[in-house]
Write a protein that holds these residues in place. Structure first.
Motif, PDB file in Angstrom:
ATOM      1  N   LEU A  11       4.677  -8.137  -9.344  1.00 28.20           N
ATOM      2  CA  LEU A  11       5.078  -9.454  -8.876  1.00 28.20           C
ATOM      3  C   LEU A  11       6.447  -9.344  -8.225  1.00 28.20           C
ATOM      4  O   LEU A  11       7.461  -9.144  -8.895  1.00 28.20           O
ATOM      5  CB  LEU A  11       5.121 -10.447 -10.044  1.00 28.20           C
ATOM      6  CG  LEU A  11       3.770 -11.033 -10.481  1.00 28.20           C
ATOM      7  CD1 LEU A  11       2.783  -9.960 -10.903  1.00 28.20           C
ATOM      8  CD2 LEU A  11       3.972 -12.026 -11.620  1.00 28.20           C
ATOM      9  N   GLY A  12       6.450  -9.438  -6.896  1.00 29.87           N
ATOM     10  CA  GLY A  12       7.634  -9.213  -6.104  1.00 29.87           C
ATOM     11  C   GLY A  12       7.599  -7.815  -5.536  1.00 29.87           C
ATOM     12  O   GLY A  12       8.348  -6.929  -5.971  1.00 29.87           O
ATOM     13  N   CYS A  13       6.699  -7.573  -4.571  1.00 23.48           N
ATOM     14  CA  CYS A  13       6.463  -6.198  -4.099  1.00 23.48           C
ATOM     15  C   CYS A  13       7.274  -5.834  -2.866  1.00 23.48           C
ATOM     16  O   CYS A  13       7.318  -4.661  -2.491  1.00 23.48           O
ATOM     17  CB  CYS A  13       4.975  -5.998  -3.817  1.00 23.48           C
ATOM     18  SG  CYS A  13       4.340  -6.965  -2.423  1.00 23.48           S
ATOM     19  N   ASN A  14       7.873  -6.806  -2.182  1.00 26.42           N
ATOM     20  CA  ASN A  14       8.626  -6.543  -0.962  1.00 26.42           C
ATOM     21  C   ASN A  14       7.747  -5.741   0.000  1.00 26.42           C
ATOM     22  O   ASN A  14       6.613  -6.119   0.259  1.00 26.42           O
ATOM     23  CB  ASN A  14       9.948  -5.852  -1.299  1.00 26.42           C
ATOM     24  CG  ASN A  14      10.923  -5.843  -0.147  1.00 26.42           C
ATOM     25  OD1 ASN A  14      11.128  -4.822   0.487  1.00 26.42           O
ATOM     26  ND2 ASN A  14      11.532  -6.985   0.154  1.00 26.42           N
ATOM     27  N   ALA A  15       8.209  -4.607   0.512  1.00 23.41           N
ATOM     28  CA  ALA A  15       7.438  -3.825   1.486  1.00 23.41           C
ATOM     29  C   ALA A  15       6.548  -2.774   0.834  1.00 23.41           C
ATOM     30  O   ALA A  15       5.957  -1.948   1.528  1.00 23.41           O
ATOM     31  CB  ALA A  15       8.376  -3.153   2.481  1.00 23.41           C
ATOM     32  N   GLY A  16       6.441  -2.793  -0.497  1.00 18.20           N
ATOM     33  CA  GLY A  16       5.518  -1.900  -1.179  1.00 18.20           C
ATOM     34  C   GLY A  16       6.038  -0.510  -1.438  1.00 18.20           C
ATOM     35  O   GLY A  16       5.253   0.387  -1.785  1.00 18.20           O
ATOM     36  N   ARG A  17       7.340  -0.300  -1.350  1.00 13.42           N
ATOM     37  CA  ARG A  17       7.851   1.063  -1.498  1.00 13.42           C
ATOM     38  C   ARG A  17       8.013   1.485  -2.953  1.00 13.42           C
ATOM     39  O   ARG A  17       8.250   2.655  -3.229  1.00 13.42           O
ATOM     40  CB  ARG A  17       9.175   1.196  -0.738  1.00 13.42           C
ATOM     41  CG  ARG A  17       8.973   1.179   0.768  1.00 13.42           C
ATOM     42  CD  ARG A  17      10.276   1.337   1.522  1.00 13.42           C
ATOM     43  NE  ARG A  17      11.185   0.248   1.290  1.00 13.42           N
ATOM     44  CZ  ARG A  17      11.785  -0.455   2.262  1.00 13.42           C
ATOM     45  NH1 ARG A  17      11.533  -0.184   3.531  1.00 13.42           N
ATOM     46  NH2 ARG A  17      12.622  -1.415   1.964  1.00 13.42           N
TER      47      ARG A  17
END
Length: 220
Positions: free
Chosen positions: A49-55
């Motif tokens: 929950l809260g992945c931003n760009a997935g890095r």
């Protein structure tokens, strides 16, 4: 698709790509927390929950693929940046940490990983409708009080017995003196939520300013 080993070199490469959000301390703690749940056979899917760009998300998928785990990775983000802060929050402001769903999918494609299920929207809208029925592991990186409180409210009831929730930016300076204290709303949200909820809490540590806590649901 060939199975990808989560080697030390992979951890270092991921950390170098995103040192502010996914340093070695964070990645290794997430690696072992998720491995422990998968290897114990705790049922359910994995959510961030809260992945931003997935890095950071790619590490979770790497673990699932390396462990041969038949589980789905679900990612949740507004993709409009952070919501308005509450009185308990500081450091970041509304609209910060903005990314796109395309950014996430591009990150996964670059690492040749199975794409996750991405749920775009504010947590209060997506979580009631789109959380998996059972969750084995959750990584909460919502930054603000209301985001973390909403996340726990919806995730914890679906967390399997023995399941794990790792919360980023949980700063307990007594147990982890080096922890970064920039987002105090996170710890307050956790402390408020778990005041009347049975759970085991473990404050995690690293060589840097790691601010992590793990909450486990009792096994029986």
């Amino acid at each position: 698709m060939a199975r990808l080993s989560v080697s030390n070199s992979v951890i270092y490469e991921l950390a170098a790509e995103n040192p502010d959000m996914s340093d070695v301390d964070r990645l290794m703690n997430l690696y072992w927390a998720l491995c422990s749940v998968v290897r114990s056979g705790t049922p359910g899917d994995v959510v961030e929950l809260g992945c931003n760009a997935g890095r950071t998300s790619v590490l979770l998928e790497m673990v699932l693929e390396a462990e041969g785990a038949d589980r789905t990775l679900h990612l949740y983000d507004s993709f409009d940046g952070l919501p308005a802060p509450s009185a308990a929050d500081r450091y970041l402001k509304q609209g910060d940490c903005r990314a796109t769903e395309s950014d996430v999918l591009a990150t996964f494609a670059r690492w040749n990983l199975r794409p996750p299920r991405v749920h775009a929207g504010w947590f209060e809208e997506t979580l009631p409708r789109h959380l998996p029925e059972r969750v084995a592991f959750a990584y909460l990186d919502g930054d603000f009080y209301e985001s973390i409180r909403t996340s726990l409210t919806h995730v914890w009831p679906r967390l399997s017995a023995g399941g794990s929730v790792v919360v980023d930016d949980y700063c307990d300076r007594e147990l982890s003196p080096r922890a970064w204290d920039g987002l105090p709303g996170v710890k307050k949200a956790c402390d408020d939520f778990f005041a009347g909820v049975p759970a085991s809490r473990r404050v995690l540590v690293g060589v840097g300013d790691l601010a992590f806590a793990e909450f486990r649901k009792p096994a029986g």
